[in-house]
Design an enzyme around this catalytic site. Structure first.
Site, short mmCIF file in Angstrom:
data_model
loop_
_atom_site.label_atom_id
_atom_site.label_comp_id
_atom_site.label_asym_id
_atom_site.label_seq_id
_atom_site.Cartn_x
_atom_site.Cartn_y
_atom_site.Cartn_z
NE ARG A 77 -9.06 -6.65 -8.46
CZ ARG A 77 -8.66 -5.56 -7.83
NH1 ARG A 77 -8.87 -5.44 -6.54
NH2 ARG A 77 -8.06 -4.59 -8.48
NE ARG A 79 -0.50 -3.99 -7.35
CZ ARG A 79 -1.04 -3.05 -8.13
NH1 ARG A 79 -1.15 -1.81 -7.67
NH2 ARG A 79 -1.45 -3.34 -9.33
CE LYS A 102 -1.27 -5.42 -12.66
NZ LYS A 102 -2.70 -5.53 -12.36
CG HIS A 135 -5.55 4.45 -7.49
ND1 HIS A 135 -4.43 3.67 -7.44
CD2 HIS A 135 -6.53 3.66 -7.98
CE1 HIS A 135 -4.71 2.45 -7.88
NE2 HIS A 135 -5.98 2.42 -8.21
CG ASP A 139 -3.64 1.34 -14.16
OD1 ASP A 139 -4.65 0.68 -13.86
OD2 ASP A 139 -2.72 1.56 -13.36
#
Length: 641
Positions: free
Chosen positions: A140, A200, A230, A243, A327
């Site tokens: 980010r 990831r 997570k 998503h 999440d």
């Protein structure tokens, strides 16, 4: 936990003043040592003081401490500086935290001013300011040190290196005013077609994931930032993105305990502070069915909203006492099937402490929607749909965490550093030379030589040689060509010509590309699979890559094949004489994965000897067997393990 110092916390003011002192001594002893747990007496004291604070809070204040929205944009523009409307939301709803995204972090000084403004808007209790700085494809901080990502670290398989990488990233996060990192990802990636985890993950071996994850967690803690593991109870063996949908993990408890749950058990034993949930159905733990609001079908209650999963399994059976955060609740798996208010209330009743992104609030017109969600939760408490004890427990955990980590004191914040001092520190920290060196080391150590028939690699770059780089998208190609030129320059070579071809938009090996191949001494092909469709034999990515390989080899050209993202695609490129995996990908920042690609180029041209080992198993092309197991990898000094 706090590093080696004693923190004095006194006189917290809410509706009344309450004086107290807490001393916290927690030692970060390095990557191979167990973290020394806080003394029971200190833990008891912190909880006691947190309870006294919560006892003085209104229902609205307690609920507010649990909520963590994002202000990614505001009225159509990226939120990069504070405004009165956002400040008023924080104050009116007593927010306990916010999450920042790349849209919020456009520069170092800008980000420090933003987080400073966010904290100043929270008059009574400082915020948990969070972000997802995993490294690799989830990064980010614009201008920061991206690091090569978890699967690259899994390939390097070095706990000390992982600790060092995580600590460096967390130092940058902390310098910007962010106190919680939603990392590391401790999912065990066993499904090559997993569209949302993939690189990831540290890998496909639960022990590897546990070891790397704990080292990462300790590195984040050593920098004074709160890590988050997570996605509980495990997102690694699915082929659907939460998503957009609601995946199912169909395995029995024996399998779940041996694979999915194992890294989370290890993290709990190592003292993790925050665990994030997964929007995934786990029928072995909870097979409760409900009617979807999306289409009226019967679906299994996902882990994020399941009391059996979060309270029964995580808290009661696994003994976890820390914060549970969801999440993002605005993801399709939850939002479409449950609706906003129902999802937040269900999550809290399941045992969630922090509903993340519970309602969209990106513009002035969203204020009413956020207010509706907030009032729905407060009403649910008042009418006992949500037990007051459930709210009290979560508010207490949030406050206790802030006290323990030195975020909260009598002034509202434990940080007395001036804004100018914060900016100076951040500028010196974010993207520092030291961190860049760590980034380069990690990327180099990750590169895995999976195949090298006839010892084609490494290429020997010499004067007047012509190098053709073929890569997907301009940014990946730029990383390849720039590194080839850098290698030539560093060697003092003369008249080396480096050309590039981008293919992701056309997928046609046209006559111009063939002429460039004919004219080259070395061809470097960057391949790119990112989901099930892109790595199958019929995909444009695979067909194009095989056509390049076959044409170049038919012309007697030396071809190096570099898998830029997921390493699985080698099973579709059987004619390739070599293959290296670098575990990179794409992202918002053009330079996000350059280090992975550049490390691959260094290996191809012999500047670095490959030492990485596959952290995941590679299936055969028909998925009936294993082509390469976890731990497989070649080197230039030895072509066998």
């Amino acid at each position: 936990m706090l590093s080696k110092f004693v923190k004095r916390i006194s006189c917290v003011t809410l509706t009344t003043s309450l004086c107290f002192m807490v001393s916290t001594n927690t030692v970060f002893a390095g990557t191979n040592n167990q973290k020394k747990s806080p003394k029971k007496q200190t833990e008891k004291m912190i909880n006691k003081q947190a309870q006294k604070i919560v006892n003085k809070m209104s229902v609205e204040e307690k609920v507010g401490q649990m909520l963590m929205p994002d202000f990614r944009t505001w009225n159509g523009k990226n939120l990069t500086e504070m405004n009165d409307e956002v400040a008023n939301v924080i104050k009116t709803y007593h927010l306990g935290g916010v999450i920042l995204f790349a849209e919020n972090i456009q520069g170092t000084e800008q980000a420090v001013r933003l987080t400073d403004g966010l904290q100043k808007a929270s008059k009574k209790i400082p915020l948990l300011i969070t972000t997802d700085q995993e490294g690799g494809i989830v990064t980010r901080i614009n201008g920061g040190t991206c690091m090569p990502g978890n699967m690259a670290l899994g390939a390097a398989n070095d706990v000390d290196l992982t600790y060092k990488v995580a600590k460096a990233m967390a130092e940058e996060v902390k310098s910007l005013g962010i106190n919680v990192d939603f990392a590391p990802d401790m999912d065990v990636n066993l499904n090559p077609d997993n569209p949302v985890i993939g690189v990831r993950s540290f890998g496909g071996d639960p022990d590897l994931v546990s070891n790397m994850g704990i080292s990462f967690m300790k590195g984040v803690q050593a920098a004074g930032v709160i890590p988050t593991v997570k996605h509980f109870p495990g997102h690694g063996d699915v082929s659907m993105d939460t998503h957009v949908g609601l995946p199912v993990v169909p395995y029995d408890m024996e399998r779940l305990n041996a694979v999915e749950l194992k890294p989370f058990k290890a993290a709990i034993s190592a003292g993790v502070d925050v665990i994030m949930t997964a929007h995934i159905q786990f029928p072995a733990v909870d097979n409760t069915t409900i009617t979807s609001k999306k289409d009226g079908s019967q679906i299994i209650l996902p882990a994020t909203l399941s009391k059996k999963v979060l309270t029964g399994l995580l808290r009661e059976k696994m003994g976890y006492k820390g914060i549970i955060v969801t999440d993002a609740l605005n993801m399709g798996a939850i939002a479409e099937n449950f609706g906003q208010n129902d999802a937040v209330i269900r999550a809290i009743n399941a045992g969630v402490d922090i509903p993340l992104m519970p309602a969209t609030i990106h513009q002035t017109s969203d204020l009413a929607n956020f207010d509706s969600m907030f009032k729905a939760v407060v009403s649910a408490v008042n009418d006992k749909t949500i037990a007051m004890s459930r709210i009290n427990d979560s508010a207490k955990r949030v406050i206790a965490l802030k006290i323990e980590k030195g975020i909260y004191n009598d002034c509202g914040s434990a940080d007395t550093t001036s804004l100018d001092q914060k900016i100076i520190k951040a500028v010196a920290t974010v993207g520092s030379a030291l961190h860049k060196d760590i980034e380069k080391e990690a990327a180099n150590r990750a590169v895995t030589l999976v195949k090298n028939d006839d010892n084609v690699l490494p290429f020997k770059l010499e004067d007047s040689k012509k190098v053709l780089c073929i890569g997907p998208w301009d940014t990946r190609l730029a990383a390849m060509t720039q590194e080839a030129n850098s290698i030539a320059m560093a060697k003092g070579l003369k008249n080396v010509q480096v050309e590039g071809v981008t293919y992701a938009n056309s997928f046609i090996v046209d006559d111009i590309t063939k002429a460039k191949i004919d004219n080259a001494n070395y061809v470097v092909l960057g391949t790119y699979s990112y989901d099930a469709a892109s790595r199958q034999a019929g995909s444009n990515y695979v067909k194009y890559s095989n056509e390049v390989i076959n044409y170049a080899q038919s012309k007697g050209k030396l071809v190096a094949v570099m898998g830029i993202r997921n390493p699985y695609e080698i099973n579709q490129m059987t004619n390739a004489k070599n293959f290296i995996a670098v575990y990179g990908a794409d992202g918002i920042q053009p330079t996000k994965t350059w280090q992975n690609i550049q490390a691959g180029m260094r290996v191809i041209f012999g500047e670095v000897n490959p030492t990485g080992k596959l952290p995941v198993a590679i299936p055969t092309s028909d998925n009936t067997g294993i082509l390469h197991n976890v731990g497989y990898g070649l080197s230039y000094t030895s072509q066998v393990q």
